[in-house]
Design a protein around this motif. Sequence first.
Motif, PDB file in Angstrom:
ATOM      1  N   ILE A 267       0.817  -1.212   0.000  1.00  0.00           N
ATOM      2  CA  ILE A 267       0.000   0.000   0.000  1.00  0.00           C
ATOM      3  C   ILE A 267       0.851   1.262   0.000  1.00  0.00           C
ATOM      4  O   ILE A 267       0.316   2.366  -0.101  1.00  0.00           O
ATOM      5  CB  ILE A 267      -0.962   0.016   1.199  1.00  0.00           C
ATOM      6  N   GLU A 268       2.160   1.125   0.109  1.00  0.00           N
ATOM      7  CA  GLU A 268       3.049   2.270   0.046  1.00  0.00           C
ATOM      8  C   GLU A 268       3.168   2.744  -1.406  1.00  0.00           C
ATOM      9  O   GLU A 268       2.882   1.992  -2.336  1.00  0.00           O
ATOM     10  CB  GLU A 268       4.420   1.900   0.609  1.00  0.00           C
ATOM     11  N   PRO A 269       3.587   3.977  -1.624  1.00  0.00           N
ATOM     12  CA  PRO A 269       3.653   4.508  -3.000  1.00  0.00           C
ATOM     13  C   PRO A 269       4.458   3.651  -3.956  1.00  0.00           C
ATOM     14  O   PRO A 269       4.096   3.511  -5.123  1.00  0.00           O
ATOM     15  CB  PRO A 269       4.294   5.889  -2.799  1.00  0.00           C
ATOM     16  N   TYR A 382     -13.495  -1.993  -6.315  1.00  0.00           N
ATOM     17  CA  TYR A 382     -12.218  -2.362  -5.703  1.00  0.00           C
ATOM     18  C   TYR A 382     -11.066  -1.694  -6.429  1.00  0.00           C
ATOM     19  O   TYR A 382     -11.200  -1.197  -7.547  1.00  0.00           O
ATOM     20  CB  TYR A 382     -12.034  -3.880  -5.722  1.00  0.00           C
ATOM     21  N   GLN A 383      -9.892  -1.697  -5.772  1.00  0.00           N
ATOM     22  CA  GLN A 383      -8.689  -1.153  -6.374  1.00  0.00           C
ATOM     23  C   GLN A 383      -7.466  -1.853  -5.784  1.00  0.00           C
ATOM     24  O   GLN A 383      -7.593  -2.791  -4.993  1.00  0.00           O
ATOM     25  CB  GLN A 383      -8.601   0.363  -6.160  1.00  0.00           C
ATOM     26  N   TYR A 384      -6.301  -1.408  -6.186  1.00  0.00           N
ATOM     27  CA  TYR A 384      -5.035  -1.954  -5.728  1.00  0.00           C
ATOM     28  C   TYR A 384      -4.987  -1.940  -4.193  1.00  0.00           C
ATOM     29  O   TYR A 384      -5.471  -0.990  -3.582  1.00  0.00           O
ATOM     30  CB  TYR A 384      -3.903  -1.080  -6.291  1.00  0.00           C
ATOM     31  N   PRO A 385      -4.460  -2.992  -3.543  1.00  0.00           N
ATOM     32  CA  PRO A 385      -3.677  -4.096  -4.091  1.00  0.00           C
ATOM     33  C   PRO A 385      -4.439  -5.420  -4.230  1.00  0.00           C
ATOM     34  O   PRO A 385      -3.802  -6.448  -4.427  1.00  0.00           O
ATOM     35  CB  PRO A 385      -2.576  -4.232  -3.031  1.00  0.00           C
ATOM     36  N   ILE A 386      -5.765  -5.434  -4.124  1.00  0.00           N
ATOM     37  CA  ILE A 386      -6.483  -6.695  -4.239  1.00  0.00           C
ATOM     38  C   ILE A 386      -6.990  -6.884  -5.669  1.00  0.00           C
ATOM     39  O   ILE A 386      -7.093  -5.936  -6.442  1.00  0.00           O
ATOM     40  CB  ILE A 386      -7.663  -6.765  -3.235  1.00  0.00           C
TER      41      ILE A 386
END
Length: 406
Positions: A267-269, A382-386
């Motif tokens: 979840i970090e940039p 939904y979105q990143y990271p799933i």
Amino acid sequence: MSLKSIIQDMKGEFGSISRKGFEGRFSYGLRSRSHRVVEDCSVIVVDNPRQSCWANMPPELLRDVLIRVEESECLWPPRKNVVSCAGVCRSWREIMKEIVRNLEVSGQLTFPISLKQPGPRNTLIQCFIKRNRGTQTYHLYLNLNQASNDDGKFLLAARRCRRAAYTDYIISLNADDVSKGSSNYIGKLRSNFLGTKFTIYDAQPPNTGAKVTKSRSTRLVGMRQVSPRVPAGNYSVAHISYELNVVGSRGPRRMQCLMDAIPTSSIEPDGVAPTQTEFLPGNLDSFPSISFFRSKSTRTDSFRSGPLSNSKDEMLILKNKAPRWHEQLQCWCLNFNGRVTVASVKNFQLVASVENGGGGQEQENVILQFGKIGKDVFTMDYQYPISAFQAFAICLSSFDTKIACE
């Protein structure tokens, strides 16, 4: 000759060849038994270059044409032309595999493997789920029209199978073939008896640290385990738990998702989440590390050397965003930005929980939101990271009956 006429000419020749019996399966995604429509990501392939004049095009010209096709189509249903080009022959397919970027970068669900890839960053992919109470099935669609949920591209299907001590939700790429013995089977969701704890299983390892779980449908023959029906193993990728809440005494539902296959750093940039690039063959004999089935000790130890096996602190934890109490409406509320219109105990938003000085701190960025908009219609964004598969499985857990959480 215009690009549109090339595509139409290619489709005409492609259709005439397929009617003569030259049928194959698109190897970029999961092999499917049905060739229903192009929008379902199942296409007919002609691998013999002598059967099509388009296969003999100069590589430089062919690449330029396919790049223009891919760049000109950003949304479905026109996106089906990209899949059609990938299904003409082997040379077209290999070039198109190189041109089409993964979901995180492109933000476009093009091939079946996109459903196993993390969504785009900072952009929610809008989908909806339709429930059929009579058949106990659930269908996931990609939103094509923001004004209506009747127009959508089919993505995944799930079927509820109730057992004595648990419930299984079988997830498939084909709405007409939802079973663990199918080549379209990509995973499942299993609950405990109370419906408070769930485990998401993937049919193939999402990363090198995945742990295989012995399935009831497998058996040992001598010193070797074989599974003629299940396309692949059961790899635990996430655990979902609902807090006990008898008669709703503690307010709305509280849930937590431990993502075994996704590190907290994702979840970090500059973080990276595991990204699958292709489906593995549906045969255990083709696994390079078949020896991990030899014994109990080797079977479990073979997958403990991965990046997420050292500590649970390295796994991403998702928690439902706490709703606020609305005095005028006398109910709990969450801001779904107009995507949810019906109040329901099933509605939720998931955000990442990051350890901060011994306590969990919730982030504001919503990774998954799910809510009711009709009697049997629900939105899923939904979105990143799933991935879409993981998001769909998490939402299925909200449908299950929860004896101790209502």
